[in-house]
Design a protein around this motif. Structure first.
Motif, PDB file in Angstrom:
ATOM      1  N   THR A  47       0.847  -1.185   0.000  1.00  0.00           N
ATOM      2  CA  THR A  47       0.000   0.000   0.000  1.00  0.00           C
ATOM      3  C   THR A  47       0.886   1.239   0.000  1.00  0.00           C
ATOM      4  O   THR A  47       2.049   1.176   0.430  1.00  0.00           O
ATOM      5  N   PRO A  48       0.367   2.385  -0.489  1.00  0.00           N
ATOM      6  CA  PRO A  48       1.192   3.595  -0.602  1.00  0.00           C
ATOM      7  C   PRO A  48       1.902   4.018   0.676  1.00  0.00           C
ATOM      8  O   PRO A  48       2.940   4.672   0.610  1.00  0.00           O
ATOM      9  N   ASP A  49       1.372   3.653   1.824  1.00  0.00           N
ATOM     10  CA  ASP A  49       1.987   4.080   3.087  1.00  0.00           C
ATOM     11  C   ASP A  49       2.879   3.004   3.710  1.00  0.00           C
ATOM     12  O   ASP A  49       3.332   3.139   4.842  1.00  0.00           O
ATOM     13  N   SER A  50       3.137   1.925   2.980  1.00  0.00           N
ATOM     14  CA  SER A  50       3.948   0.839   3.533  1.00  0.00           C
ATOM     15  C   SER A  50       5.379   0.888   2.987  1.00  0.00           C
ATOM     16  O   SER A  50       5.615   1.381   1.887  1.00  0.00           O
ATOM     17  N   PRO A  51       6.358   0.360   3.746  1.00  0.00           N
ATOM     18  CA  PRO A  51       7.752   0.310   3.268  1.00  0.00           C
ATOM     19  C   PRO A  51       7.884  -0.512   1.984  1.00  0.00           C
ATOM     20  O   PRO A  51       8.742  -0.237   1.153  1.00  0.00           O
ATOM     21  N   LEU A  52       7.037  -1.538   1.853  1.00  0.00           N
ATOM     22  CA  LEU A  52       7.075  -2.375   0.660  1.00  0.00           C
ATOM     23  C   LEU A  52       6.816  -1.566  -0.604  1.00  0.00           C
ATOM     24  O   LEU A  52       7.389  -1.826  -1.662  1.00  0.00           O
ATOM     25  N   TYR A  53       5.931  -0.572  -0.510  1.00  0.00           N
ATOM     26  CA  TYR A  53       5.560   0.232  -1.679  1.00  0.00           C
ATOM     27  C   TYR A  53       6.786   0.953  -2.236  1.00  0.00           C
ATOM     28  O   TYR A  53       7.087   0.857  -3.431  1.00  0.00           O
ATOM     29  N   ALA A  54       7.489   1.664  -1.369  1.00  0.00           N
ATOM     30  CA  ALA A  54       8.672   2.409  -1.813  1.00  0.00           C
ATOM     31  C   ALA A  54       9.736   1.468  -2.354  1.00  0.00           C
ATOM     32  O   ALA A  54      10.377   1.737  -3.378  1.00  0.00           O
ATOM     33  N   GLN A  55       9.900   0.328  -1.683  1.00  0.00           N
ATOM     34  CA  GLN A  55      10.915  -0.646  -2.077  1.00  0.00           C
ATOM     35  C   GLN A  55      10.643  -1.204  -3.469  1.00  0.00           C
ATOM     36  O   GLN A  55      11.519  -1.202  -4.340  1.00  0.00           O
ATOM     37  N   PHE A  56       9.423  -1.675  -3.693  1.00  0.00           N
ATOM     38  CA  PHE A  56       9.102  -2.310  -4.967  1.00  0.00           C
ATOM     39  C   PHE A  56       8.786  -1.302  -6.073  1.00  0.00           C
ATOM     40  O   PHE A  56       9.071  -1.561  -7.240  1.00  0.00           O
ATOM     41  N   PHE A  57       8.186  -0.162  -5.736  1.00  0.00           N
ATOM     42  CA  PHE A  57       7.937   0.844  -6.755  1.00  0.00           C
ATOM     43  C   PHE A  57       9.259   1.290  -7.368  1.00  0.00           C
ATOM     44  O   PHE A  57       9.393   1.389  -8.589  1.00  0.00           O
ATOM     45  N   GLY A  58      10.242   1.551  -6.506  1.00  0.00           N
ATOM     46  CA  GLY A  58      11.556   1.957  -6.994  1.00  0.00           C
ATOM     47  C   GLY A  58      12.185   0.890  -7.872  1.00  0.00           C
ATOM     48  O   GLY A  58      12.760   1.195  -8.935  1.00  0.00           O
ATOM     49  N   ALA A  59      12.078  -0.370  -7.446  1.00  0.00           N
ATOM     50  CA  ALA A  59      12.655  -1.471  -8.223  1.00  0.00           C
ATOM     51  C   ALA A  59      11.964  -1.615  -9.579  1.00  0.00           C
ATOM     52  O   ALA A  59      12.627  -1.815 -10.613  1.00  0.00           O
ATOM     53  N   PHE A  60      10.627  -1.513  -9.587  1.00  0.00           N
ATOM     54  CA  PHE A  60       9.893  -1.610 -10.851  1.00  0.00           C
ATOM     55  C   PHE A  60      10.211  -0.430 -11.773  1.00  0.00           C
ATOM     56  O   PHE A  60      10.266  -0.580 -12.999  1.00  0.00           O
ATOM     57  N   MET A  61      10.437   0.742 -11.186  1.00  0.00           N
ATOM     58  CA  MET A  61      10.782   1.904 -11.987  1.00  0.00           C
ATOM     59  C   MET A  61      12.157   1.714 -12.643  1.00  0.00           C
ATOM     60  O   MET A  61      12.333   1.988 -13.835  1.00  0.00           O
ATOM     61  N   VAL A  62      13.113   1.241 -11.874  1.00  0.00           N
ATOM     62  CA  VAL A  62      14.452   0.985 -12.418  1.00  0.00           C
ATOM     63  C   VAL A  62      14.383  -0.107 -13.489  1.00  0.00           C
ATOM     64  O   VAL A  62      15.027   0.004 -14.543  1.00  0.00           O
ATOM     65  N   ALA A  63      13.606  -1.162 -13.231  1.00  0.00           N
ATOM     66  CA  ALA A  63      13.457  -2.241 -14.212  1.00  0.00           C
ATOM     67  C   ALA A  63      12.839  -1.730 -15.498  1.00  0.00           C
ATOM     68  O   ALA A  63      13.252  -2.115 -16.604  1.00  0.00           O
ATOM     69  N   THR A  64      11.845  -0.846 -15.374  1.00  0.00           N
ATOM     70  CA  THR A  64      11.206  -0.242 -16.547  1.00  0.00           C
ATOM     71  C   THR A  64      12.225   0.538 -17.366  1.00  0.00           C
ATOM     72  O   THR A  64      12.304   0.389 -18.591  1.00  0.00           O
ATOM     73  N   ILE A  65      13.013   1.363 -16.689  1.00  0.00           N
ATOM     74  CA  ILE A  65      14.010   2.197 -17.375  1.00  0.00           C
ATOM     75  C   ILE A  65      15.101   1.344 -18.016  1.00  0.00           C
ATOM     76  O   ILE A  65      15.460   1.545 -19.184  1.00  0.00           O
ATOM     77  N   LEU A  66      15.636   0.379 -17.266  1.00  0.00           N
ATOM     78  CA  LEU A  66      16.717  -0.456 -17.796  1.00  0.00           C
ATOM     79  C   LEU A  66      16.236  -1.350 -18.937  1.00  0.00           C
ATOM     80  O   LEU A  66      16.947  -1.548 -19.926  1.00  0.00           O
ATOM     81  N   GLY A  67      15.010  -1.889 -18.804  1.00  0.00           N
ATOM     82  CA  GLY A  67      14.458  -2.702 -19.888  1.00  0.00           C
ATOM     83  C   GLY A  67      14.272  -1.877 -21.154  1.00  0.00           C
ATOM     84  O   GLY A  67      14.630  -2.311 -22.262  1.00  0.00           O
ATOM     85  N   ALA A  68      13.729  -0.677 -20.984  1.00  0.00           N
ATOM     86  CA  ALA A  68      13.495   0.210 -22.130  1.00  0.00           C
ATOM     87  C   ALA A  68      14.812   0.663 -22.753  1.00  0.00           C
ATOM     88  O   ALA A  68      14.986   0.629 -23.982  1.00  0.00           O
ATOM     89  N   ALA A  69      15.749   1.092 -21.913  1.00  0.00           N
ATOM     90  CA  ALA A  69      17.027   1.605 -22.411  1.00  0.00           C
ATOM     91  C   ALA A  69      17.834   0.524 -23.124  1.00  0.00           C
ATOM     92  O   ALA A  69      18.428   0.773 -24.191  1.00  0.00           O
ATOM     93  N   THR A  70      17.854  -0.677 -22.561  1.00  0.00           N
ATOM     94  CA  THR A  70      18.607  -1.784 -23.168  1.00  0.00           C
ATOM     95  C   THR A  70      18.063  -2.120 -24.549  1.00  0.00           C
ATOM     96  O   THR A  70      18.813  -2.215 -25.530  1.00  0.00           O
ATOM     97  N   ALA A  71      16.747  -2.307 -24.634  1.00  0.00           N
ATOM     98  CA  ALA A  71      16.122  -2.666 -25.913  1.00  0.00           C
ATOM     99  C   ALA A  71      16.286  -1.549 -26.943  1.00  0.00           C
ATOM    100  O   ALA A  71      16.547  -1.807 -28.126  1.00  0.00           O
ATOM    101  N   THR A  72      16.150  -0.300 -26.497  1.00  0.00           N
ATOM    102  CA  THR A  72      16.273   0.830 -27.415  1.00  0.00           C
ATOM    103  C   THR A  72      17.709   0.979 -27.904  1.00  0.00           C
ATOM    104  O   THR A  72      17.939   1.318 -29.085  1.00  0.00           O
ATOM    105  N   LEU A  73      18.685   0.726 -27.034  1.00  0.00           N
ATOM    106  CA  LEU A  73      20.088   0.768 -27.454  1.00  0.00           C
ATOM    107  C   LEU A  73      20.394  -0.310 -28.492  1.00  0.00           C
ATOM    108  O   LEU A  73      21.102  -0.060 -29.470  1.00  0.00           O
TER     109      LEU A  73
END
Length: 446
Positions: A47-73
């Motif tokens: 949930t937005p107010d839980s430590p899990l949210y920040a932990q996994f949201f950040g990881a999913f954001m990095v995964a999104t960026i790295l997946g996109a950047a790798t494929a685009t490169l």
């Protein structure tokens, strides 16, 4: 640089390619914030107010960026095309709400399905079977699949905004349009629509950011602002996690392979349509030939497998690349610029975690509307084409499943065609798929 990308030969320049790359990035950067907002739903208790949210949201954001950047490169440096890639809209929703939510499949096993789908895509591209599969699937089903996904993600956006809510009698009904979440979504939707109509680059991204800041106004209070720039989040919560829960038993599961097929079907034909359309608009196709087509397809397929390792859903080629092409982008340098800008977004995790569902919902609704334009290619005067297309499209949002839509569409198509005396329109592979999907709907569907 000139020699590597063949800029003069392509009628372009470094300045033109950089401008094209910035333009493409602005039009598709919304996925950096929307994708984590969707994928976070697969983590129990996040949930937005839980430590899990920040932990996994950040990881999913990095995964999104790295997946996109790798494929685009890969697309830019190997295929030398100005096409950008990122996790696909629709498939991320199918991943989160159907595969993990409705079917109850663990998100790590779902990532394994995305990885396997990417491998199949690679094998198909390398073997040359791609052309055979393209001819075997009815065009009306391909077009309806894209439109159905559009309705599906628009429905998810309306639901997350509280504009559409559950009803015990009619199943769904109109929600409270005066609620803060609904109002911010409605305002954001009009911002995106107006900016898009005025051809403002990055209209969807601007709409998301504007909605986020509007949500900070006390009368709305839907945004928990956490800053703009910060350290790069830890990707370890999602990195290589697809192997944690995956087992040999999953390979024997019919449901697992239906999920794999659905990811593959949508990814393959979405990539086919997008690459063909982009290549046509840029003038790359000469005498019916698409140079380096296999490299372009493999860039997409490899992007999907790598993205799954990082922890994101299926990566695909973005139609938003057309904006960069319109600015004169003609080589892989455009894609390289997009990838570099994507990687710079790694430092904007606090901003990403500040964006509420009320700010991403307008993007889902708007992108869903854009995905309906392919329906003009369906022959609505021929009921044997129109009916399977309609079934494919309407079933997806109503059953909350892309797989169900594809399954029923491919079952209806050969039956209607055959009993209408148009047997010659039905490829033998259609009958095999129809039979397999009947078995799926009767025995395997979760």
């Amino acid at each position: 640089m000139e020699k590597f990308f063949k800029l003069k030969e392509s009628g372009s320049s470094v300045r033109t390619e950089i401008i094209a790359g910035i333009t493409t990035f602005l039009t598709m950067a919304y996925i950096i914030f929307v994708n984590p907002n969707i994928l976070i739903n697969v983590i129990p208790g996040a949930t937005p107010d839980s430590p899990l949210y920040a932990q996994f949201f950040g990881a999913f954001m990095v995964a999104t960026i790295l997946g996109a950047a790798t494929a685009t490169l890969i697309m830019g440096l190997w295929a030398n095309y100005p096409f950008a890639l990122a996790p696909g809209m629709g498939l991320n929703a199918y991943f989160a709400f159907t595969v993990c939510g409705k079917l109850g499949i663990d998100w790590r096993v779902a990532l394994a399905a995305v990885f396997v789908e990417g491998i199949l895509f690679i094998l198909l591209a390398v073997s040359g079977v791609r052309g055979f599969v393209v001819k075997a699937i009815p065009n009306s089903i391909k077009l309806a699949t894209s439109a159905g996904i559009g309705l599906f993600i628009a429905f998810i956006g309306l639901k997350s905004a509280g504009i559409v809510v559950a009803d015990g009698v009619t199943y769904v009904t109109l929600g409270d349009l005066t609620s803060p979440t609904a109002l911010v979504t409605i305002i954001g939707f009009f911002i995106i629509a107006i900016l898009f109509a005025l051809r403002v680059p990055g209209s969807i991204l601007i709409g998301i950011l504007a909605s986020t800041f509007i949500g900070m106004i006390p009368v709305f209070n839907v945004t928990n602002f956490q800053g703009v720039v910060g350290k790069i989040p830890d990707i370890s919560p999602t990195f290589f996690k697809l192997f944690e829960k995956f087992s040999w038993a999953d390979l024997a599961s019919g449901t697992f392979w239906i999920v794999v097929f659905t990811f593959f079907f949508v990814d393959f034909f979405d990539t086919l349509g997008t690459l063909t359309g982009l290549a046509e608009s840029a003038g790359f196709i000469k005498n019916g030939e698409f140079p380096r087509a296999n490299r372009a397809y493999l860039s997409d397929a490899v992007g999907t497998t790598v993205g799954a390792l990082f922890g994101t859903s299926t990566v695909t080629t973005y139609i938003e690349s057309s904006t960069g092409i319109a600015e004169g982008g003609r080589t892989g340098l455009t894609a390289v610029v997009v990838a570099i800008l994507m990687l710079l977004m790694l430092f904007f995790a606090p901003l990403g975690m500040s964006i509420p569902a009320a700010a991403t919902a307008p993007a889902l609704i708007f992108v869903g509307a854009l995905m309906l334009k392919g329906l003009k290619g369906v022959n609505w005067d021929d009921i044997t084409e129109a009916l399977p297309a309609f079934i494919t499209m309407i079933i997806m949002p109503l059953t909350y499943s892309i797989a169900n839509g594809i399954a029923l569409g491919l079952i209806v198509y050969p039956i209607v065609k055959t009993f209408s005396g148009k047997t010659k329109d039905v490829h033998w592979l259609n009958w095999i798929l129809a039979f397999l999907f009947v078995l799926y709907l009767i025995y395997l569907r979760g």
